[in-house]
Design a protein around this motif. Structure first.
Motif, PDB file in Angstrom:
ATOM      1  N   GLU A 296       0.988  -1.223   0.086  1.00  0.00           N
ATOM      2  CA  GLU A 296      -0.113   0.000  -0.021  1.00  0.00           C
ATOM      3  C   GLU A 296       0.758   1.175   0.075  1.00  0.00           C
ATOM      4  O   GLU A 296       0.480   2.180  -0.739  1.00  0.00           O
ATOM      5  N   ILE A 299       2.456   1.690  -3.556  1.00  0.00           N
ATOM      6  CA  ILE A 299       1.658   1.976  -4.641  1.00  0.00           C
ATOM      7  C   ILE A 299       1.057   3.533  -4.377  1.00  0.00           C
ATOM      8  O   ILE A 299       1.071   4.335  -5.315  1.00  0.00           O
ATOM      9  N   LYS A 300       0.981   3.996  -3.133  1.00  0.00           N
ATOM     10  CA  LYS A 300       0.689   5.330  -2.957  1.00  0.00           C
ATOM     11  C   LYS A 300       1.629   6.386  -3.197  1.00  0.00           C
ATOM     12  O   LYS A 300       1.214   7.200  -3.945  1.00  0.00           O
ATOM     13  N   ALA A 302       4.113   5.443  -5.636  1.00  0.00           N
ATOM     14  CA  ALA A 302       4.196   5.581  -7.197  1.00  0.00           C
ATOM     15  C   ALA A 302       3.181   6.095  -7.940  1.00  0.00           C
ATOM     16  O   ALA A 302       3.472   6.617  -9.242  1.00  0.00           O
ATOM     17  N   LYS A 303       2.021   6.310  -7.416  1.00  0.00           N
ATOM     18  CA  LYS A 303       1.031   7.224  -8.248  1.00  0.00           C
ATOM     19  C   LYS A 303       1.373   8.574  -8.253  1.00  0.00           C
ATOM     20  O   LYS A 303       0.477   9.247  -9.063  1.00  0.00           O
ATOM     21  N   THR A 304       2.371   9.045  -7.396  1.00  0.00           N
ATOM     22  CA  THR A 304       2.445  10.493  -7.369  1.00  0.00           C
ATOM     23  C   THR A 304       3.526  10.677  -8.555  1.00  0.00           C
ATOM     24  O   THR A 304       3.934  12.088  -8.752  1.00  0.00           O
ATOM     25  N   LYS A 309       3.260   5.226 -15.950  1.00  0.00           N
ATOM     26  CA  LYS A 309       1.970   5.181 -16.723  1.00  0.00           C
ATOM     27  C   LYS A 309       0.924   3.980 -15.973  1.00  0.00           C
ATOM     28  O   LYS A 309      -0.150   4.165 -16.285  1.00  0.00           O
ATOM     29  N   GLU A 310       1.699   2.943 -15.557  1.00  0.00           N
ATOM     30  CA  GLU A 310       0.756   2.069 -14.830  1.00  0.00           C
ATOM     31  C   GLU A 310       1.521   1.280 -13.713  1.00  0.00           C
ATOM     32  O   GLU A 310       2.655   1.030 -14.011  1.00  0.00           O
ATOM     33  N   ILE A 311       0.604   0.844 -12.786  1.00  0.00           N
ATOM     34  CA  ILE A 311       1.321   0.126 -11.757  1.00  0.00           C
ATOM     35  C   ILE A 311       0.643  -1.297 -11.899  1.00  0.00           C
ATOM     36  O   ILE A 311      -0.528  -1.555 -11.713  1.00  0.00           O
ATOM     37  N   LEU A 320       6.339  -1.536 -12.494  1.00  0.00           N
ATOM     38  CA  LEU A 320       6.182   0.014 -12.885  1.00  0.00           C
ATOM     39  C   LEU A 320       6.348   0.172 -14.284  1.00  0.00           C
ATOM     40  O   LEU A 320       7.494  -0.067 -15.032  1.00  0.00           O
TER      41      LEU A 320
END
Length: 384
Positions: A296, A299-300, A302-304, A309-311, A320
């Motif tokens: 969690e 991913i939090k 990585a989203k920033t 482009k995609e996880i 990634l």
């Protein structure tokens, strides 16, 4: 005598490891976020692992399966308890390829059929039937190509249905999270309908958990995220934390007979000692809980990062994806930032498979390095 040159090698020579770090022959420290293809589950040189293997080799390292080995029964009992796979039976071997080979062989024995259904971008090993079920023509020799295998798209339920209704398919084999193929997953509906189709057509449903098993997905096995009951579950990589061990969990509906399967080294005393220590550490350190918390957190962050482009994937089996090939990125990370990461057949995907003991500070180190390298790439692009 030279080594047979089949591996492209990074110019790094690890000589020791501890936890999530490895150390090279020059004393440099590297953060290991790849675990040698997801093999290192409880960390390098974990003291309980070292103690268990050392004590066992000092007494009896090996004898064949012609004698009783209580460690095998203890390993099977602990695996049943911690995985929740009640009443399955265990056959031990040495690797993931062997596990899948035995799974496919058992399915053929059980059903009296020979064709296999597998899926695009799947990877199941490099031996006879396992490699034939792998979606990579470059590693399938003519002798392997004699196997009868049909490769379908993930999520193609109607394709699976059509093939199974022909009556000659002994097994459907699938990774619930693809490894080498690039961390793709099918839908829950697909997995659950394929499971039902297999049961309706005298076909064995094989869950390839070689890479995704032993807690890496956030559950003990990745198939446990879905409402399915595999006939055979193949395991290896994280099972021994580096010691070669593999196996298959076999549904009680499949009857054992003397000589049906066999192995010389599989389930030897050292392998069982290693395997038991891994299970004990996973339980004692609550590592599956740690997988979910760290996933969690990862991913939090990585989203920033806009360049991602995609996880893909789940748990600590993550990918990634970028809009460029990651070969140079991986080189920068390893040579300049001293961080091991992985690649995939999807050349734009960076694979992250750390020991299950990884902590937030290690994830922070990775993202700090990644952001720096990405900024460097963008600056060079602007200058060009």
């Amino acid at each position: 005598m030279p080594l047979f040159n089949v591996y492209p090698l990074y110019d790094v020579t690890p000589v020791s490891g501890k936890g999530v770090y490895v150390y090279d022959d020059k004393g440099a420290e590297y953060l290991d976020l790849y675990g040698g293809h997801a093999v290192i589950s409880i960390g390098h040189a974990h003291p309980k692992y070292v103690d268990a293997v050392s004590r066992q080799v000092s007494t009896l390292g090996f004898y064949s399966n012609a004698i009783k080995n209580p460690l095998q029964k203890e390993l099977a009992s602990e695996l049943e308890r911690l995985s929740g796979c009640k009443d399955y039976e265990l056959f031990l071997c040495n690797s993931g390829a062997e596990a899948n080979e035995n799974a496919l062989k058992l399915a053929s024995f059980k059903t009296g059929k020979s064709r296999v259904v597998a899926f695009k971008n799947g990877f199941h090993g490099r031996t006879s039937a396992a490699v034939a079920a792998t979606d990579n023509p470059n590693i399938i020799a003519p002798i392997n190509a004699q196997q009868q295998v049909t490769i379908l798209d993930l999520n193609d339920v109607e394709g699976v249905k059509a093939e199974l209704e022909k009556g000659d398919v002994c097994a459907v084999i699938v990774e619930f999270i693809q490894g080498v193929g690039g961390l793709d997953m099918a839908t829950a509906d697909f997995f659950e309908r394929v499971d039902a189709l297999c049961k309706a057509n005298n076909t064995m449903f094989i869950a390839d958990e070689v890479q995704s098993g032993y807690g890496r997905s956030g559950k003990f096995f990745a198939f446990q995220h879905y409402n399915v009951t595999p006939d055979v579950i193949s395991i290896a990589k994280g099972m021994g934390n580096g010691f070669p061990i593999g196996g298959i969990l076999i549904h009680p509906d499949i009857e054992a007979k003397f000589g049906l399967l066999g192995t010389t080294f599989g389930g030897n005393h050292l392998a069982c000692a290693a395997g038991l220590s891994v299970l004990h550490v996973i339980e004692e350190q609550n590592l599956i809980d740690n997988v979910n918390v760290m996933s969690e957190y990862f991913i939090k962050i990585a989203k920033t990062i806009p360049q991602i482009k995609e996880i893909k994937g789940r748990g600590l089996m993550l990918g990634l994806e970028f809009d460029f090939e990651v070969g140079d990125l991986r080189k920068k990370l390893i040579y300049e930032n001293h961080i091991f990461t992985g690649g995939a057949s999807n050349k734009k995907l960076l694979r992250i498979l750390p020991p299950l003991t990884v902590r937030k500070e290690h994830i922070n180190m990775f993202f700090e390095a990644l952001i720096g390298v990405l900024a460097e790439f963008e600056n060079k692009a602007v200058e060009a």
